[in-house]
Design an enzyme around this catalytic site. Structure first.
Site, mmCIF file in Angstrom:
data_model
loop_
_atom_site.group_PDB
_atom_site.id
_atom_site.type_symbol
_atom_site.label_atom_id
_atom_site.label_comp_id
_atom_site.label_asym_id
_atom_site.label_seq_id
_atom_site.Cartn_x
_atom_site.Cartn_y
_atom_site.Cartn_z
ATOM 1 N N ARG A 342 0.804 -1.216 0.000
ATOM 2 C CA ARG A 342 0.000 0.000 0.000
ATOM 3 C C ARG A 342 0.843 1.274 0.000
ATOM 4 O O ARG A 342 0.502 2.237 -0.679
ATOM 5 C CB ARG A 342 -0.935 -0.007 1.218
ATOM 6 C CG ARG A 342 -2.013 -1.048 1.117
ATOM 7 C CD ARG A 342 -2.863 -1.113 2.361
ATOM 8 N NE ARG A 342 -3.950 -2.062 2.165
ATOM 9 C CZ ARG A 342 -4.850 -2.357 3.107
ATOM 10 N NH1 ARG A 342 -4.765 -1.791 4.294
ATOM 11 N NH2 ARG A 342 -5.820 -3.220 2.851
ATOM 12 N N HIS A 413 -5.952 5.651 6.213
ATOM 13 C CA HIS A 413 -6.761 4.456 6.442
ATOM 14 C C HIS A 413 -6.480 3.849 7.818
ATOM 15 O O HIS A 413 -7.203 4.104 8.762
ATOM 16 C CB HIS A 413 -6.474 3.451 5.315
ATOM 17 C CG HIS A 413 -7.225 2.172 5.416
ATOM 18 N ND1 HIS A 413 -8.593 2.136 5.556
ATOM 19 C CD2 HIS A 413 -6.815 0.874 5.377
ATOM 20 C CE1 HIS A 413 -8.995 0.875 5.615
ATOM 21 N NE2 HIS A 413 -7.933 0.095 5.513
ATOM 22 N N GLU A 437 -6.091 -2.770 16.562
ATOM 23 C CA GLU A 437 -5.447 -1.568 16.029
ATOM 24 C C GLU A 437 -5.032 -0.590 17.121
ATOM 25 O O GLU A 437 -4.208 0.288 16.881
ATOM 26 C CB GLU A 437 -6.386 -0.882 15.027
ATOM 27 C CG GLU A 437 -5.721 0.195 14.201
ATOM 28 C CD GLU A 437 -6.668 0.879 13.215
ATOM 29 O OE1 GLU A 437 -6.223 1.808 12.517
ATOM 30 O OE2 GLU A 437 -7.850 0.481 13.145
ATOM 31 N N ARG A 447 1.216 -1.728 7.125
ATOM 32 C CA ARG A 447 0.438 -2.960 7.263
ATOM 33 C C ARG A 447 0.123 -3.536 5.890
ATOM 34 O O ARG A 447 -0.402 -2.843 5.022
ATOM 35 C CB ARG A 447 -0.869 -2.702 8.011
ATOM 36 C CG ARG A 447 -1.731 -3.957 8.130
ATOM 37 C CD ARG A 447 -2.964 -3.730 8.967
ATOM 38 N NE ARG A 447 -3.924 -2.842 8.341
ATOM 39 C CZ ARG A 447 -4.775 -3.207 7.377
ATOM 40 N NH1 ARG A 447 -4.739 -4.425 6.876
ATOM 41 N NH2 ARG A 447 -5.645 -2.337 6.901
#
Length: 649
Positions: A342, A413, A437, A447
């Site tokens: 990501r 996010h 989290e 992540r």
């Protein structure tokens, strides 16, 4: 390397005393065997508070109650089923190797450590990979409707940063289906009287007595009544802090208040600068927006990402021929293509838009195109895999993604930072456990996709229920009640804070402050950071915090349903937390994962780590609002996966 001694005081090194030694494959079994147990009859005598009812909190509450503990559980939503875990879309990782494509526990471990840019603990990540296989069995037994192949076997797909298909999914609703599984297990325990559920109730502070976490102060959001609740241990499962940026993929109610209030009571906060930018979100459409919408990373399995080759090309996508398109991820990273991690996909999209090749309003978007997949697989097959995601996109944008490419752009996010915990998931406050989290433990600086659900359920179903036994078995819990001095003092602080907020009666709304704070943090500490911008943010945030406490307007009273008061308390915490986030980003003079310092990049624009100076966890100790915190470093040791420059080419 710049000297940042003006930003912190260096404290004693931090060591994870709970981490077992020996071969990594046997560490978790060794820890479980060495842990003290509480016999079933004695568990009924102990109380545990669980704050949060998402995948981590819901699974923990259900499992602890099933073991025999009396659980008191809290959520600020009107039902545990409305926890933000319901919004997770794409899937959950597990090293089952059903595809026989080379996957294994070790490969999942390796991919996760590498994907986190070598800034996570080996022991924790290996345990997560081991437990991943148990999670799928647990959820199937609960009836979670994972996608299946024609023959009835569980189906899997790929996610970013890996070259195997290990992600189990339920269309684009995986989080919702997993949460229903945890919720039904929790509901069974509520019905049995083993879980006392308090919905629409928000934790406002942690009660610490004799150095141990012994309870919380919470407010009934409907009546405004403030109460104290006591237990032998407290578990925080309250999610991440992404909403400090105002615009994020998080639900608007998601906040950092629980972990921040615990931090102010003595729990160290680790790696706050590790925030994840998700590459596949619907671009913002204007200043009116209060949140952003995620498009699952699973779409990158079949969708191809591209931009026009020519800068400033405003033609509709169907008018741009193939030879004038740049499938830039496939070009730059041929081995992984559109399925790079990501952080890398996000920076690549930003770079294209910065160069003037972005599409849509303001040039802040890239195309995610399913034309090839529809031609190859047929529209019914694409609908079966991604139909609800396509429907969501169409409702929000009024564009048909079956006929024209989606437009996507990175957005805040997930957050990899959180309260520091040891191998047992216990914070620096004895008796305060932090899961999902809300802790920092497993993902390093980035992540991997489909690992959030895996960590939440691993912590709640399998890790915490083993390690909390050890803490409770060691005893030492004195009697406390509403008249205990520490309890009275904490409750008075909570009511005083609420009274102070209500007494300001200024001229600016809470949302206006939150939006301004979010703009500062996003602009200076978002996808790219540099010393000048971070220093600018550190100047502005204290000024904004002072303006908030002198000019915010909160209508109503504290003795009723008052959503502006709820938001004000959370934004006040964000005002303090943001300063630590920026400070952490400034002190970490390297680029790693989602933390990209412009001063520290390779010749081809990739993140440049500094393993000699920054291979450690930053654990911050609170010293006061606006005061320099104390930095404790936990050195990271790599015996199995040796740090190297990440390559996905």
């Amino acid at each position: 390397m710049t000297d940042h001694s003006d930003l912190f005081t260096l404290g004693a090194p931090l060591v994870d005393g709970a981490a077992p030694s020996g071969p990594i494959e046997g560490r978790w079994d060794k820890r479980k065997f060495d842990a003290k147990l509480v016999n079933p009859a004695n568990r009924r005598k102990h109380k545990v508070i669980v704050v949060g009812t998402g995948l981590a909190g819901g699974s923990a509450g259900a499992t602890l109650a099933e073991q025999g503990y009396h659980v008191t559980q809290f959520c600020f939503q009107d039902s545990p089923r409305r926890a933000h875990s319901v919004a997770a879309q794409g899937g959950i990782n597990a090293a089952k190797n059903y595809r026989n494509d080379g996957d294994s526990v070790y490969r999942l471990f390796y991919d996760t450590v590498k994907g986190g840019d070598f800034r996570s603990r080996e022991s924790n990540v290996y345990r997560l990979a081991q437990i991943s296989t148990q999670i799928i069995d647990q959820c199937v037994a609960q009836g979670v409707p994972f996608a299946r192949e024609y023959g009835g076997l569980l189906d899997t797909r790929s996610f970013g940063g890996v070259q195997v298909q290990r992600t189990f999914y339920a269309r684009g609703q995986t989080g919702q289906q997993l949460l229903i599984g945890a919720y039904q297990a929790l509901s069974r325990q509520i019905d049995a009287g083993n879980v006392e559920m308090h919905a629409r109730t928000e934790m406002l502070d942690l009660i610490v007595v004799d150095g141990k976490a012994r309870g919380i102060v919470a407010r009934d959001l409907v009546t405004g009544k403030i109460d104290t609740y006591f237990a032998d241990a407290v578990v925080l499962a309250t999610g991440g802090y992404g909403n400090v940026f105002f615009l994020s993929t998080n639900a608007k109610g998601s906040n950092a208040s629980a972990i921040w209030r615990a931090h102010k009571r003595g729990a160290y906060l680790a790696n706050p600068c590790y925030t994840q930018i998700h590459p596949t979100c619907i671009p913002r459409s204007g200043e009116h927006q209060s949140k952003l919408t995620l498009m699952s990373e699973s779409l990158r399995n079949d969708g191809r990402i591209w931009v026009p080759e020519k800068m400033g090309d405003t033609r509709p996508p169907h008018q741009i021929p193939e030879n004038e398109r740049d499938y830039y991820l496939e070009r730059i990273y041929p081995a992984f293509g559109n399925l790079v991690p990501r952080d890398i996909a996000s920076r690549a999209a930003k770079n294209q838009c910065d160069q003037g090749r972005g599409v849509g309003p303001g040039g802040l978007g890239v195309y995610l195109d399913f034309a090839d997949a529809i031609k190859r697989l047929g529209r019914p097959a694409v609908e079966a895999k991604y139909g609800n995601l396509f429907d969501m996109y169409a409702r929000i944008t009024a564009e048909n993604p079956y006929e024209t490419p989606m437009r996507i752009y990175p957005a805040i996010h997930y957050t990899m930072g959180g309260l520091w915990v040891d191998y047992d998931l216990q914070s620096t406050i004895p008796g305060l456990f932090v899961i999902g989290e809300a802790n920092f433990s497993d993902h390093g600086a980035n992540r991997l996709g489909a690992s959030a659900l895996m960590q939440g359920l691993a912590d709640g179903y399998f890790v915490l229920p083993s390690t909390i036994n050890d803490y409770i078995a060691r005893g030492g819990f004195g009697d406390i009640n509403a008249q205990t001095p520490e309890v009275v003092a904490t409750q008075n602080e909570v009511t005083g804070r609420i009274d102070q907020l209500l007494s300001i009666n200024g001229t600016r709304t809470v949302d206006s402050f939150h939006r301004e704070l979010g703009n500062v943090v996003w602009d200076q500490c978002g996808m790219a950071r540099n010393e000048g911008g971070l220093r600018k943010a550190l100047d502005r945030i204290p000024e904004l915090r002072q303006e908030f406490w002198s000019t915010v307007k909160i209508p109503g009273t504290g003795y009723e349903l008052n959503q502006q008061l709820e938001k004000a308390g959370r934004v006040a915490d964000f005002m303090e937390f943001a300063e630590l986030l920026v400070r952490d980003a400034l002190v970490r003079e390297e680029s790693c994962g989602g933390h990209f310092r412009e001063e520290h990049q390779t010749s081809d624009g990739e993140a440049a780590r500094d393993d000699d100076n920054f291979s450690f966890v930053s654990a911050w100790e609170y010293t006061g609002v606006g005061e320099n915190p104390v930095l404790h470093k936990e050195d990271l040791v790599f015996d199995y996966v040796h740090p190297a420059q990440r390559s996905y080419a």
